[in-house]
Motif scaffolding. Structure first.
Motif, PDB file in Angstrom:
ATOM      1  N   ALA A 303      -7.478   4.675   4.547  1.00  0.00           N
ATOM      2  CA  ALA A 303      -8.339   5.844   4.357  1.00  0.00           C
ATOM      3  C   ALA A 303      -9.168   5.766   3.084  1.00  0.00           C
ATOM      4  N   ALA A 304      -9.077   4.639   2.347  1.00  0.00           N
ATOM      5  CA  ALA A 304      -9.862   4.442   1.119  1.00  0.00           C
ATOM      6  C   ALA A 304      -9.730   5.626   0.173  1.00  0.00           C
ATOM      7  N   CYS A 305      -8.492   5.966  -0.161  1.00  0.00           N
ATOM      8  CA  CYS A 305      -8.227   7.165  -0.965  1.00  0.00           C
ATOM      9  C   CYS A 305      -8.581   7.011  -2.438  1.00  0.00           C
ATOM     10  N   PHE A 306      -8.490   5.768  -2.962  1.00  0.00           N
ATOM     11  CA  PHE A 306      -8.562   5.599  -4.415  1.00  0.00           C
ATOM     12  C   PHE A 306      -9.697   4.659  -4.815  1.00  0.00           C
ATOM     13  N   PRO A 307     -10.294   4.889  -6.006  1.00  0.00           N
ATOM     14  CA  PRO A 307     -11.270   3.933  -6.544  1.00  0.00           C
ATOM     15  C   PRO A 307     -10.599   2.580  -6.758  1.00  0.00           C
ATOM     16  N   MET A 308     -11.276   1.507  -6.374  1.00  0.00           N
ATOM     17  CA  MET A 308     -10.659   0.183  -6.391  1.00  0.00           C
ATOM     18  C   MET A 308     -10.196  -0.229  -7.784  1.00  0.00           C
ATOM     19  N   GLN A 309     -11.031  -0.037  -8.775  1.00  0.00           N
ATOM     20  CA  GLN A 309     -10.676  -0.481 -10.119  1.00  0.00           C
ATOM     21  C   GLN A 309      -9.438   0.253 -10.633  1.00  0.00           C
ATOM     22  N   GLU A 310      -9.391   1.573 -10.401  1.00  0.00           N
ATOM     23  CA  GLU A 310      -8.243   2.354 -10.838  1.00  0.00           C
ATOM     24  C   GLU A 310      -6.984   1.950 -10.078  1.00  0.00           C
ATOM     25  N   ALA A 311      -7.109   1.729  -8.774  1.00  0.00           N
ATOM     26  CA  ALA A 311      -5.955   1.345  -7.965  1.00  0.00           C
ATOM     27  C   ALA A 311      -5.397   0.002  -8.409  1.00  0.00           C
ATOM     28  N   GLN A 312      -6.261  -0.940  -8.710  1.00  0.00           N
ATOM     29  CA  GLN A 312      -5.796  -2.260  -9.131  1.00  0.00           C
ATOM     30  C   GLN A 312      -5.099  -2.215 -10.482  1.00  0.00           C
ATOM     31  N   SER A 313      -5.489  -1.271 -11.322  1.00  0.00           N
ATOM     32  CA  SER A 313      -4.864  -1.186 -12.646  1.00  0.00           C
ATOM     33  C   SER A 313      -3.490  -0.529 -12.588  1.00  0.00           C
ATOM     34  N   TYR A 314      -3.220   0.294 -11.552  1.00  0.00           N
ATOM     35  CA  TYR A 314      -1.943   1.004 -11.451  1.00  0.00           C
ATOM     36  C   TYR A 314      -0.954   0.302 -10.523  1.00  0.00           C
ATOM     37  N   PHE A 315      -1.413  -0.150  -9.371  1.00  0.00           N
ATOM     38  CA  PHE A 315      -0.504  -0.687  -8.359  1.00  0.00           C
ATOM     39  C   PHE A 315      -0.281  -2.186  -8.553  1.00  0.00           C
ATOM     40  N   GLN A 316       0.903  -2.628  -8.130  1.00  0.00           N
ATOM     41  CA  GLN A 316       1.155  -4.061  -8.132  1.00  0.00           C
ATOM     42  C   GLN A 316       0.205  -4.780  -7.183  1.00  0.00           C
ATOM     43  N   ALA A 317      -0.077  -4.149  -6.075  1.00  0.00           N
ATOM     44  CA  ALA A 317      -1.038  -4.691  -5.122  1.00  0.00           C
ATOM     45  C   ALA A 317      -1.622  -3.538  -4.325  1.00  0.00           C
ATOM     46  N   TYR A 318      -2.928  -3.592  -4.074  1.00  0.00           N
ATOM     47  CA  TYR A 318      -3.606  -2.533  -3.330  1.00  0.00           C
ATOM     48  C   TYR A 318      -4.567  -3.172  -2.347  1.00  0.00           C
ATOM     49  N   ARG A 319      -4.467  -2.733  -1.090  1.00  0.00           N
ATOM     50  CA  ARG A 319      -5.331  -3.277  -0.036  1.00  0.00           C
ATOM     51  C   ARG A 319      -5.961  -2.134   0.739  1.00  0.00           C
ATOM     52  N   ALA A 320      -7.290  -2.078   0.744  1.00  0.00           N
ATOM     53  CA  ALA A 320      -8.029  -1.109   1.546  1.00  0.00           C
ATOM     54  C   ALA A 320      -8.984  -1.869   2.456  1.00  0.00           C
ATOM     55  N   ILE A 321      -9.476  -1.206   3.493  1.00  0.00           N
ATOM     56  CA  ILE A 321     -10.372  -1.869   4.429  1.00  0.00           C
ATOM     57  C   ILE A 321     -11.612  -2.370   3.692  1.00  0.00           C
ATOM     58  N   GLY A 322     -11.879  -3.677   3.816  1.00  0.00           N
ATOM     59  CA  GLY A 322     -13.042  -4.243   3.157  1.00  0.00           C
ATOM     60  C   GLY A 322     -12.855  -4.476   1.677  1.00  0.00           C
ATOM     61  N   GLU A 323     -11.627  -4.483   1.211  1.00  0.00           N
ATOM     62  CA  GLU A 323     -11.339  -4.724  -0.214  1.00  0.00           C
ATOM     63  C   GLU A 323     -10.265  -5.806  -0.298  1.00  0.00           C
ATOM     64  N   ASN A 324     -10.647  -7.025   0.023  1.00  0.00           N
ATOM     65  CA  ASN A 324      -9.692  -8.135   0.039  1.00  0.00           C
ATOM     66  C   ASN A 324      -9.543  -8.706  -1.361  1.00  0.00           C
ATOM     67  N   THR A 325      -8.488  -8.296  -2.028  1.00  0.00           N
ATOM     68  CA  THR A 325      -8.238  -8.771  -3.385  1.00  0.00           C
ATOM     69  C   THR A 325      -7.222  -9.909  -3.432  1.00  0.00           C
ATOM     70  N   ASN A 326      -6.953 -10.504  -2.264  1.00  0.00           N
ATOM     71  CA  ASN A 326      -5.982 -11.605  -2.165  1.00  0.00           C
ATOM     72  C   ASN A 326      -4.631 -11.228  -2.769  1.00  0.00           C
ATOM     73  N   VAL A 327      -4.207  -9.984  -2.475  1.00  0.00           N
ATOM     74  CA  VAL A 327      -3.019  -9.469  -3.131  1.00  0.00           C
ATOM     75  C   VAL A 327      -1.744 -10.151  -2.663  1.00  0.00           C
ATOM     76  N   TRP A 328      -1.753 -10.785  -1.490  1.00  0.00           N
ATOM     77  CA  TRP A 328      -0.538 -11.383  -0.978  1.00  0.00           C
ATOM     78  C   TRP A 328      -0.511 -12.910  -1.117  1.00  0.00           C
ATOM     79  N   GLU A 329      -1.517 -13.437  -1.859  1.00  0.00           N
ATOM     80  CA  GLU A 329      -1.575 -14.904  -2.016  1.00  0.00           C
ATOM     81  C   GLU A 329      -0.492 -15.388  -2.979  1.00  0.00           C
TER      82      GLU A 329
END
Length: 329
Positions: A303-329
């Motif tokens: 549901a794209a609830c959070f701003p990407m930059q803020e989510a990445q700074s708080y969560f260990q890993a964050y994945r939203a549609i169209g936001e592939n941050t390679n969190v599981w690599e």
């Protein structure tokens, strides 16, 4: 304005949304109409048979017959209009609400009750469009198809944004600057959730392969989770939070625990799966409150609830549609 209905079931289903338009629904017979109701609310074909039985009891009119609901048989309102147009007893109006802010009214533009209803809705801040009855039916038929196509477009655009390493949220906002497109691409009341379910299942299976996850929180409307295959959740501690003041699901998955409080649901969780934010508080929460309650802060968000930059700074890993941050690599 009061309209007679056939049963309490109709009141339970439509009473609140029509009440917000100043339309009160009452259950009763012909005597009740004579004492103050303005006519009928019809929501299904069997109501029309009862209407025929009441014609002789009502006497002179004209009475308003409001045909309402998205599941009314196609062209039924127009059929009723043809049946009663020469009697002068009933004025048929086909009505549909869109996002509780706009209304389609199908019927005679100069009809007595049409003019009354337009003024009534305007008093309650609803914008109305008057058209033909069949045009209302066609709009209701095509709207979910259009929204499904629109959602599929954004899912496919999200995959491309993943490949290019760019933000779908920013691209969708840029597209939404064109008023023909709009910003509301995450349609909260989907009739078909298959695309979202497929995306969530794919991302969750990948997360389970890459991280040690034991407790999973499903946050969103229960109808979404009922359509999701549950084999990937086997042997996991699954918590479900459907939102504040939500009724208990009609069908619970065996072994899943339903929570009335989001704090209890996310406690000691490893993975938070957000399927739908409608009617919940999640987009308004401080991210620190979520992180502090979880054991591990892995988040998959459809549901794209959070701003990407803020989510990445708080969560260990964050994945939203169209936001592939390679969190599981």
């Amino acid at each position: 304005m009061k309209l007679w209905v056939i049963s309490e079931e109709v009141v339970a289903r439509f009473g609140n949304e029509l009440g917000a338009c100043g339309i009160e629904l009452v259950v009763g017979g012909a005597d009740d109409i004579q004492e103050g109701a303005n006519g009928f609310l019809l929501t299904k074909e069997c109501d029309g048979k009862l209407l025929q039985e009441r014609v002789q009891q009502l006497g002179t009119g004209p009475w308003l017959v409001l045909v309402y609901g998205s599941d009314v048989p196609y062209d039924w309102a127009n059929t009723l209009h043809t049946q009663y147009e020469h009697t002068g007893e009933h004025e048929i109006i086909r009505m549909a609400l869109f996002t509780h802010e706009r209304a389609l009214l199908g019927g005679e533009p100069d009809g007595r009750w049409m003019r009354f209803l337009c003024k009534q809705l305007a008093r309650y801040s609803l914008v109305t469009m008057v058209c033909g009855m069949r045009e209302v039916d066609e709009a209701l038929r095509q709207l979910p198809r259009y929204l499904a196509w629109k959602e599929q477009f954004y899912i496919e655009l999200g995959a491309r944004c993943d490949e290019k390493g760019i933000s779908l949220l920013q691209v969708s906002r840029a597209l939404g600057m064109d008023k023909r497109i709009g910003h509301g691409w995450l349609y909260p009341s989907r009739q078909d959730s298959s695309l979202i379910v497929q995306w969530l299942e794919k991302e969750c299976r990948l997360a389970l392969q890459k991280a040690d996850i034991q407790r999973i929180v499903l946050w969103g409307e229960d109808s979404l989770w009922q359509h999701m295959p549950s084999d990937w959740l086997a042997e996991k501690d699954v918590a479900v939070y459907t939102g504040e003041d939500k009724p208990n699901p009609n069908k619970r998955m065996t072994g899943w625990t339903l929570y009335d409080s989001w704090q209890d649901a996310v406690k000691d969780a490893d993975l938070l799966v957000i399927g739908n934010a409608a009617g919940t508080t999640i987009a308004e929460l401080a991210l620190s409150a979520l992180v502090n309650g979880m054991r591990q802060s892995y988040v998959i968000d459809a549901a794209a609830c959070f701003p990407m930059q803020e989510a990445q700074s708080y969560f260990q890993a964050y994945r939203a549609i169209g936001e592939n941050t390679n969190v599981w690599e």
